[in-house]
Design a protein around this motif. Structure first.
Motif, PDB file in Angstrom:
ATOM      1  N   ALA A 167     -16.267   4.994  14.402  1.00  0.00           N
ATOM      2  CA  ALA A 167     -15.488   4.505  13.247  1.00  0.00           C
ATOM      3  C   ALA A 167     -16.370   4.128  12.057  1.00  0.00           C
ATOM      4  O   ALA A 167     -16.088   4.547  10.919  1.00  0.00           O
ATOM      5  CB  ALA A 167     -14.616   3.331  13.665  1.00  0.00           C
ATOM      6  N   PRO A 168     -17.443   3.338  12.256  1.00  0.00           N
ATOM      7  CA  PRO A 168     -18.291   2.994  11.097  1.00  0.00           C
ATOM      8  C   PRO A 168     -18.906   4.225  10.429  1.00  0.00           C
ATOM      9  O   PRO A 168     -18.993   4.296   9.201  1.00  0.00           O
ATOM     10  CB  PRO A 168     -19.379   2.105  11.717  1.00  0.00           C
ATOM     11  N   PHE A 169     -19.312   5.199  11.260  1.00  0.00           N
ATOM     12  CA  PHE A 169     -19.916   6.430  10.734  1.00  0.00           C
ATOM     13  C   PHE A 169     -18.895   7.217   9.907  1.00  0.00           C
ATOM     14  O   PHE A 169     -19.211   7.721   8.827  1.00  0.00           O
ATOM     15  CB  PHE A 169     -20.425   7.297  11.885  1.00  0.00           C
ATOM     16  N   ILE A 170     -17.658   7.322  10.409  1.00  0.00           N
ATOM     17  CA  ILE A 170     -16.600   8.051   9.701  1.00  0.00           C
ATOM     18  C   ILE A 170     -16.296   7.393   8.364  1.00  0.00           C
ATOM     19  O   ILE A 170     -16.171   8.059   7.329  1.00  0.00           O
ATOM     20  CB  ILE A 170     -15.324   8.128  10.562  1.00  0.00           C
ATOM     21  N   LYS A 172     -18.202   5.486   6.577  1.00  0.00           N
ATOM     22  CA  LYS A 172     -19.341   5.632   5.672  1.00  0.00           C
ATOM     23  C   LYS A 172     -19.436   7.056   5.135  1.00  0.00           C
ATOM     24  O   LYS A 172     -19.657   7.265   3.939  1.00  0.00           O
ATOM     25  CB  LYS A 172     -20.639   5.251   6.396  1.00  0.00           C
ATOM     26  N   THR A 173     -19.250   8.036   6.018  1.00  0.00           N
ATOM     27  CA  THR A 173     -19.379   9.442   5.623  1.00  0.00           C
ATOM     28  C   THR A 173     -18.334   9.848   4.591  1.00  0.00           C
ATOM     29  O   THR A 173     -18.632  10.541   3.616  1.00  0.00           O
ATOM     30  CB  THR A 173     -19.256  10.355   6.855  1.00  0.00           C
ATOM     31  N   PHE A 174     -17.089   9.404   4.809  1.00  0.00           N
ATOM     32  CA  PHE A 174     -15.997   9.800   3.913  1.00  0.00           C
ATOM     33  C   PHE A 174     -15.704   8.743   2.848  1.00  0.00           C
ATOM     34  O   PHE A 174     -14.676   8.801   2.178  1.00  0.00           O
ATOM     35  CB  PHE A 174     -14.743  10.101   4.734  1.00  0.00           C
ATOM     36  N   ILE A 176     -14.758   5.637   2.913  1.00  0.00           N
ATOM     37  CA  ILE A 176     -13.525   4.862   3.061  1.00  0.00           C
ATOM     38  C   ILE A 176     -13.895   3.384   2.948  1.00  0.00           C
ATOM     39  O   ILE A 176     -14.509   2.817   3.853  1.00  0.00           O
ATOM     40  CB  ILE A 176     -12.841   5.142   4.419  1.00  0.00           C
ATOM     41  N   LYS A 177     -13.539   2.758   1.849  1.00  0.00           N
ATOM     42  CA  LYS A 177     -13.975   1.397   1.580  1.00  0.00           C
ATOM     43  C   LYS A 177     -12.845   0.368   1.617  1.00  0.00           C
ATOM     44  O   LYS A 177     -13.089  -0.817   1.817  1.00  0.00           O
ATOM     45  CB  LYS A 177     -14.669   1.348   0.216  1.00  0.00           C
ATOM     46  N   HIS A 178     -11.607   0.806   1.404  1.00  0.00           N
ATOM     47  CA  HIS A 178     -10.490  -0.140   1.368  1.00  0.00           C
ATOM     48  C   HIS A 178     -10.248  -0.698   2.776  1.00  0.00           C
ATOM     49  O   HIS A 178     -10.084   0.076   3.728  1.00  0.00           O
ATOM     50  CB  HIS A 178      -9.226   0.540   0.856  1.00  0.00           C
ATOM     51  N   PRO A 179     -10.228  -2.015   2.942  1.00  0.00           N
ATOM     52  CA  PRO A 179     -10.077  -2.600   4.284  1.00  0.00           C
ATOM     53  C   PRO A 179      -8.778  -2.225   4.983  1.00  0.00           C
ATOM     54  O   PRO A 179      -8.745  -2.071   6.202  1.00  0.00           O
ATOM     55  CB  PRO A 179     -10.155  -4.108   4.024  1.00  0.00           C
ATOM     56  N   VAL A 180      -7.697  -2.066   4.204  1.00  0.00           N
ATOM     57  CA  VAL A 180      -6.417  -1.677   4.810  1.00  0.00           C
ATOM     58  C   VAL A 180      -6.509  -0.257   5.360  1.00  0.00           C
ATOM     59  O   VAL A 180      -6.048   0.025   6.469  1.00  0.00           O
ATOM     60  CB  VAL A 180      -5.267  -1.780   3.783  1.00  0.00           C
ATOM     61  N   ALA A 181      -7.117   0.646   4.593  1.00  0.00           N
ATOM     62  CA  ALA A 181      -7.271   2.032   5.040  1.00  0.00           C
ATOM     63  C   ALA A 181      -8.153   2.119   6.279  1.00  0.00           C
ATOM     64  O   ALA A 181      -7.856   2.871   7.223  1.00  0.00           O
ATOM     65  CB  ALA A 181      -7.857   2.880   3.911  1.00  0.00           C
ATOM     66  N   LYS A 182      -9.234   1.345   6.293  1.00  0.00           N
ATOM     67  CA  LYS A 182     -10.114   1.334   7.462  1.00  0.00           C
ATOM     68  C   LYS A 182      -9.367   0.889   8.714  1.00  0.00           C
ATOM     69  O   LYS A 182      -9.400   1.553   9.755  1.00  0.00           O
ATOM     70  CB  LYS A 182     -11.293   0.389   7.217  1.00  0.00           C
ATOM     71  N   GLY A 183      -8.706  -0.247   8.612  1.00  0.00           N
ATOM     72  CA  GLY A 183      -8.002  -0.791   9.772  1.00  0.00           C
ATOM     73  C   GLY A 183      -6.893   0.117  10.256  1.00  0.00           C
ATOM     74  O   GLY A 183      -6.725   0.327  11.460  1.00  0.00           O
ATOM     75  N   LEU A 184      -6.139   0.676   9.319  1.00  0.00           N
ATOM     76  CA  LEU A 184      -5.028   1.552   9.678  1.00  0.00           C
ATOM     77  C   LEU A 184      -5.523   2.795  10.415  1.00  0.00           C
ATOM     78  O   LEU A 184      -4.989   3.174  11.462  1.00  0.00           O
ATOM     79  CB  LEU A 184      -4.272   1.957   8.410  1.00  0.00           C
ATOM     80  N   GLY A 185      -6.564   3.419   9.877  1.00  0.00           N
ATOM     81  CA  GLY A 185      -7.088   4.632  10.499  1.00  0.00           C
ATOM     82  C   GLY A 185      -7.649   4.379  11.892  1.00  0.00           C
ATOM     83  O   GLY A 185      -7.407   5.150  12.822  1.00  0.00           O
ATOM     84  N   ILE A 186      -8.388   3.281  12.044  1.00  0.00           N
ATOM     85  CA  ILE A 186      -8.992   2.965  13.339  1.00  0.00           C
ATOM     86  C   ILE A 186      -7.931   2.643  14.378  1.00  0.00           C
ATOM     87  O   ILE A 186      -7.981   3.125  15.512  1.00  0.00           O
ATOM     88  CB  ILE A 186      -9.983   1.783  13.194  1.00  0.00           C
ATOM     89  N   GLY A 187      -6.947   1.838  13.998  1.00  0.00           N
ATOM     90  CA  GLY A 187      -5.909   1.444  14.952  1.00  0.00           C
ATOM     91  C   GLY A 187      -5.045   2.603  15.403  1.00  0.00           C
ATOM     92  O   GLY A 187      -4.706   2.715  16.579  1.00  0.00           O
ATOM     93  N   ILE A 188      -4.688   3.476  14.477  1.00  0.00           N
ATOM     94  CA  ILE A 188      -3.832   4.615  14.813  1.00  0.00           C
ATOM     95  C   ILE A 188      -4.558   5.603  15.714  1.00  0.00           C
ATOM     96  O   ILE A 188      -3.974   6.145  16.661  1.00  0.00           O
ATOM     97  CB  ILE A 188      -3.362   5.329  13.530  1.00  0.00           C
TER      98      ILE A 188
END
Length: 231
Positions: A167-170, A172-174, A176-188
């Motif tokens: 998750a951290p690598f993804i 960073k690579t793309f 993705i800085k918004h905390p809501v977007a990070k959490g949503l993507g990881i949880g799903i």
């Protein structure tokens, strides 16, 4: 090992707890190297011990049932960080719902098409379909679809560990800085195990990841049976 020891539910319970703690020790000593996730290491230790001593699975499951009982309450407890970030939920409600819907459908459809391309058996495909939702929901959905719950659990664990690790690598690579977007993507994509990583990233990430577990689980329960025609 004597039958009396193996037949005691505490055998499976103690073996699981000890194996996990050994995995946790290795994880900490490795400076939290993602691929040495304690869940993965603990599971490998359990398998090795059972293979070496030729222990039937039903003996282990007597204690495993006791741990499974706590899976649902542990998942519900993830509502606490969400409650603390309820304003973020209200602010981004529609993007969260749409993101969860797209993520859940993509997880199912990708498994079906990749599985068919690789010639995977239909029953195994049905078992893999709930891979991105939390274990209690995944087991029930696997039974509903006609899959094999044990295979589903394996797929869920591997999915969670993979998400936790990369998750951290993804992000960073793309970029993705918004905390809501990070959490949503990881949880799903990687349910509760991934949520543990999201919580490390920040409280907003953890709250959104916890929320997405619930939403993705509901959507997957509705959509998966409707997509069986693709198999």
């Amino acid at each position: 090992m004597s039958i009396e020891i193996l037949n005691n539910p505490l055998f499976g319970l103690i073996l699981t707890i000890l194996s996990f703690n050994i995995g946790l020790f290795i994880f900490e000593k490795s400076k939290k190297f993602s691929l040495l996730n304690p869940l993965l290491i603990g599971g490998i230790i359990v398998i090795i011990i059972m293979e070496i001593f030729n222990i039937p699975l039903n003996y282990y499951q007597k204690g495993g049932v006791m741990l499974s009982f706590f899976l649902a309450p542990a998942t519900i407890a993830l509502a606490l960080p969400l409650y603390r970030q309820i304003d973020k939920l209200k602010e981004h409600f529609f993007p969260i719902i749409i993101g969860a819907l797209v993520g859940a459908v993509t997880a199912i459809v990708s498994i079906i098409f990749i599985g068919k391309a690789l010639g995977i058996d239909t029953v195994l495909l049905k078992s893999f379909m709930p891979k991105s939702i939390t274990t209690p929901l995944g087991i029930e959905l696997s039974n509903l679809l006609g899959g094999i719950p044990a295979i589903t659990i394996f797929a869920i664990i591997i999915t969670g560990i993979t998400g936790n690790a990369i998750a951290p690598f993804i992000c960073k690579t793309f970029k993705i800085k918004h905390p809501v977007a990070k959490g949503l993507g990881i949880g799903i994509s990687s349910h509760a195990v991934g949520t543990a990583k999201a919580i490390e990233m920040g409280e907003i990430e953890g709250a959104m990841s916890a929320l997405s577990i619930v939403i993705a689980g509901i959507i997957t329960f509705i959509v998966a049976p409707l997509l069986l025609f693709l198999i």
